[in-house]
Design an enzyme around this catalytic site. Sequence first.
Site, mmCIF file in Angstrom:
data_model
loop_
_atom_site.group_PDB
_atom_site.id
_atom_site.type_symbol
_atom_site.label_atom_id
_atom_site.label_comp_id
_atom_site.label_asym_id
_atom_site.label_seq_id
_atom_site.Cartn_x
_atom_site.Cartn_y
_atom_site.Cartn_z
ATOM 1 N N HIS A 49 0.828 -1.205 0.000
ATOM 2 C CA HIS A 49 0.000 0.000 0.000
ATOM 3 C C HIS A 49 0.865 1.259 0.000
ATOM 4 C CE1 HIS A 49 -3.762 2.110 1.964
ATOM 5 N NE2 HIS A 49 -3.324 2.749 0.906
ATOM 6 N N ARG A 91 -1.937 8.791 -5.931
ATOM 7 C CA ARG A 91 -2.372 9.343 -4.652
ATOM 8 C C ARG A 91 -3.872 9.132 -4.487
ATOM 9 N NH1 ARG A 91 -3.561 14.504 -2.311
ATOM 10 N NH2 ARG A 91 -3.941 15.349 -4.389
ATOM 11 N N HIS A 125 -10.614 1.494 -1.712
ATOM 12 C CA HIS A 125 -10.008 2.709 -1.149
ATOM 13 C C HIS A 125 -10.791 3.930 -1.603
ATOM 14 C CE1 HIS A 125 -7.048 5.405 0.451
ATOM 15 N NE2 HIS A 125 -6.118 4.494 0.601
ATOM 16 N N GLU A 181 1.572 2.555 3.778
ATOM 17 C CA GLU A 181 1.070 3.815 3.205
ATOM 18 C C GLU A 181 1.973 4.970 3.625
ATOM 19 O OE1 GLU A 181 -3.119 4.655 3.907
ATOM 20 O OE2 GLU A 181 -3.253 5.919 2.126
#
Lengths: 338, 338
Positions: free
Chosen positions: B6, B69, B176, B282
């Site tokens: 991620h 992004r 997501h 992330e």
Amino acid sequence: MIIDCHGHYTTSPRSHEAWRTEQIAAHAEGKAAPPRPSISDDEIRASIVNGQLKLQQERGTDLTIFSPRAAGMGHHLGDATTSEAWAAACNELIHRVCTLFPRNFVGVCMLPQSAGVSPRNCIAELERCVLQYGFVGCNLNPDPSGGYWKDPPLGDRYWYPLYEKLVELDVPAMIHVSAACNPAFHTTGSHYLNGDTAAFMQCLTSDLFKQFPTLKFIIPHGGGAVPYHWGRFRGIAQDMKLPLLTELLLNNVFFDTCVYHLPGQELLAKVIPADNILFASEMIGAVRGIDPESGHHYDDTKRYIEQLPFSPTDKAKVYEGNALRVYSRLSARLASAG
Amino acid sequence: MIIDCHGHYTTSPRSHEAWRTEQIAAHAEGKAAPPRPSISDDEIRASIVNGQLKLQQERGTDLTIFSPRAAGMGHHLGDATTSEAWAAACNELIHRVCTLFPRNFVGVCMLPQSAGVSPRNCIAELERCVLQYGFVGCNLNPDPSGGYWKDPPLGDRYWYPLYEKLVELDVPAMIHVSAACNPAFHTTGSHYLNGDTAAFMQCLTSDLFKQFPTLKFIIPHGGGAVPYHWGRFRGIAQDMKLPLLTELLLNNVFFDTCVYHLPGQELLAKVIPADNILFASEMIGAVRGIDPESGHHYDDTKRYIEQLPFSPTDKAKVYEGNALRVYSRLSARLASAG
């Protein structure tokens, strides 16, 4: 004393909920609501003796802070007038329960909220419930639209008139959404938890508790996702140059223990200070079965608490002390009930 | 090998994000978008060498599954045409990163979703990214409306055309959301986590994985509120007479480790089988600071994993094995990169 700060009247007499269906149907047809059903004390007694009271006794808790069924609040249905009548009916029923069982139940009211309608509309009912019925708090729905999130966030001035009254009366609000009418959400599976997480973040990003330093919120269901992601929230606050969460929020925000497995309870007790945890079960609520892994009801949360490494002092806070502190009117109410 | 499943290109060249602003402004004025900026390989190299690659090396991870992004996807902005152009631009940039650093980054695409527009629209871009760029998955936004939750839940047939293509290509989707445009939500503080929880519950209440037994979803951010409330979800499934969650969902649903404190990671490892946990950070994402309690970056998730009581076998699954299994095309991709 073990105080369960989160109970809803999920076993209320059928005629009560049936009236709500009729009320909303009448509203849709532009007609007046039918007269409210007559509900006898015996009906109420039966619904409690075989419901919440039975489980209190079986599980060894003493007192439930009791409010109308949360999913039943339905602030997205009808309009301000139907919400007002429905809230009054629900709160009256809670008052009757608390009058019949004054040592076992203390009332918390629902508010006559409606999506897009100023929370000023809630002040009279709140005042009536606290001053006339002796209720000790209210449930505040941060999303009266039922999953579309159309009202301003809790930090917005929109909510200030209600906060002013909460502060004046010195009663806390449990932040609790109602049923989701948005098909994206399952009421108890995602909407409740998401409401909790959203509300916490709305507090974090606002100056609400600077404006109202004595305002107190209980975030139920163990705080939604918040304790599990406590590092994330600490880090986001830090990136925003805000004070530590303990200073920013934990004088005003409290979490209940409605978490239905031991590992979740362990986490809650590990990351949230004992001063900010209030015992609760929301029994006969979202999850009603017996966990095959433990052999006990998922929502028998006292069993988990008993397994946590709380000091005796901290356990007493979680079971009793914090509730007496957060629900400031509770001690007087209990004294008057003997 | 340690695979971080991620990562988003949060350090992309400014001219790329600036073009997006211009594109949306032009759309609002009914004008054509300006030409895309020319971005040199050196600009891309600099953004990576001083960003994700630097942290990979410092933290001791090997490979990042890399996508545009997430907050920047902005599916609520513009329309189907702007989404298509923006997704193509973002995915092309990811492809260039992966081409420049083939041993460190493997691509995952964003999809050209738009609120209310059929996900059929995404098929061509998905196919292009997987077949031409060698990407190994996609990010699927369950709420293209950006916090108003206007599209059908993931179990709805609405999404089936996309699922058919995912199954055919044998690539997973990370569920997501993107930025919240609803003031009720903070993008990374509540909307992301709420999206995760909502998505899990949408899967739980649907027959999605009966219809698509080989479809695979990664639910990021440690699964939102799900592992913390695992007992609640087990109990809700049980009350609905559904099979155990392990059987109902865990052949198809996986959680990443983007949880930014040790107690949360401990919980995740305790309640979710190791077969269903994929290492992720992330990094350079939602939380960028250093945790004063640990002295390390909140999002340096490897440090937490190293403290968990995983067996060596389970740790290898979390770091590498599960990613290779879930991202079925990854092994071949790595072999071709040497």
